[in-house]
Scaffold this motif. Sequence first.
Motif, PDB file in Angstrom:
ATOM      1  N   ASP A  55       0.810  -1.217   0.000  1.00 41.94           N
ATOM      2  CA  ASP A  55       0.000   0.000   0.000  1.00 41.94           C
ATOM      3  C   ASP A  55       0.845   1.270   0.000  1.00 41.94           C
ATOM      4  OD1 ASP A  55      -2.273  -1.544  -0.018  1.00 41.94           O
ATOM      5  OD2 ASP A  55      -2.703  -1.306   2.114  1.00 41.94           O
TER       6      ASP A  55
ATOM      7  N   ASP B  52      -8.390  -2.544  -9.522  1.00 37.46           N
ATOM      8  CA  ASP B  52      -7.504  -2.523 -10.681  1.00 37.46           C
ATOM      9  C   ASP B  52      -7.463  -1.078 -11.177  1.00 37.46           C
ATOM     10  OD1 ASP B  52      -6.507  -2.558 -13.338  1.00 37.46           O
ATOM     11  OD2 ASP B  52      -7.352  -4.536 -13.732  1.00 37.46           O
ATOM     12  N   LYS B  53      -6.307  -0.438 -11.109  1.00 42.45           N
ATOM     13  CA  LYS B  53      -6.188   0.975 -11.501  1.00 42.45           C
ATOM     14  C   LYS B  53      -6.581   1.208 -12.958  1.00 42.45           C
ATOM     15  CE  LYS B  53      -2.451   2.337  -8.368  1.00 42.45           C
ATOM     16  NZ  LYS B  53      -1.054   2.825  -8.337  1.00 42.45           N
ATOM     17  N   ARG B  54      -6.309   0.227 -13.817  1.00 44.23           N
ATOM     18  CA  ARG B  54      -6.614   0.393 -15.236  1.00 44.23           C
ATOM     19  C   ARG B  54      -8.106   0.426 -15.506  1.00 44.23           C
ATOM     20  NH1 ARG B  54      -7.850  -2.771 -19.382  1.00 44.23           N
ATOM     21  NH2 ARG B  54      -7.654  -4.668 -18.153  1.00 44.23           N
TER      22      ARG B  54
ATOM     23  N   GLY C 283     -10.620   0.380 -12.911  1.00 46.39           N
ATOM     24  CA  GLY C 283     -11.426   0.958 -11.834  1.00 46.39           C
ATOM     25  C   GLY C 283     -12.343  -0.062 -11.171  1.00 46.39           C
TER      26      GLY C 283
END
Length: 148
Positions: A35, A117-119, A121
């Motif tokens: 994190d 997942d950042k890509r 959302g």
Amino acid sequence: MTRHNTMNQEPCPVARSVDVIGDRWSLLIVRDAFDGVRRFGDFQRGLGMARNILSDRLRKLVDAEVLATQAASDGSAYQEYVLTAKGESLFAVVLALRQWGEGHLFEAGEGHSLLIDKRTGQPVPLMSPRDVDGVELAPEATEVRKLA
């Protein structure tokens, strides 16, 4: 209490892994490192653990090459703890524990943190072991071959 030396003698990979990262504090330190926590004081504040226990666990994780120390990125006199490649490979372990906890330790509708997942959302999809053909493996489809 006698300390087992499973790192050098135990033929079971699970036993050796537990010896390195199997206690509550070590796993939570690794989770926090994923994190973005890097400094001793930040680990201590976030985890609420005693300084001596944190020092011991950080030292063990550094000795096991799960974490490494480096000069603070802000140029201060502090040092930071960063995941090594070996530590980063624990991502699937932390994710599996997270997903097991989400599925078994929360009541329906009870709030909890989410891994996104950042890509996309979107929440990270559930992990499951697969065979070489991509078919999901059930526990009964596997066996441990112990040393003779």
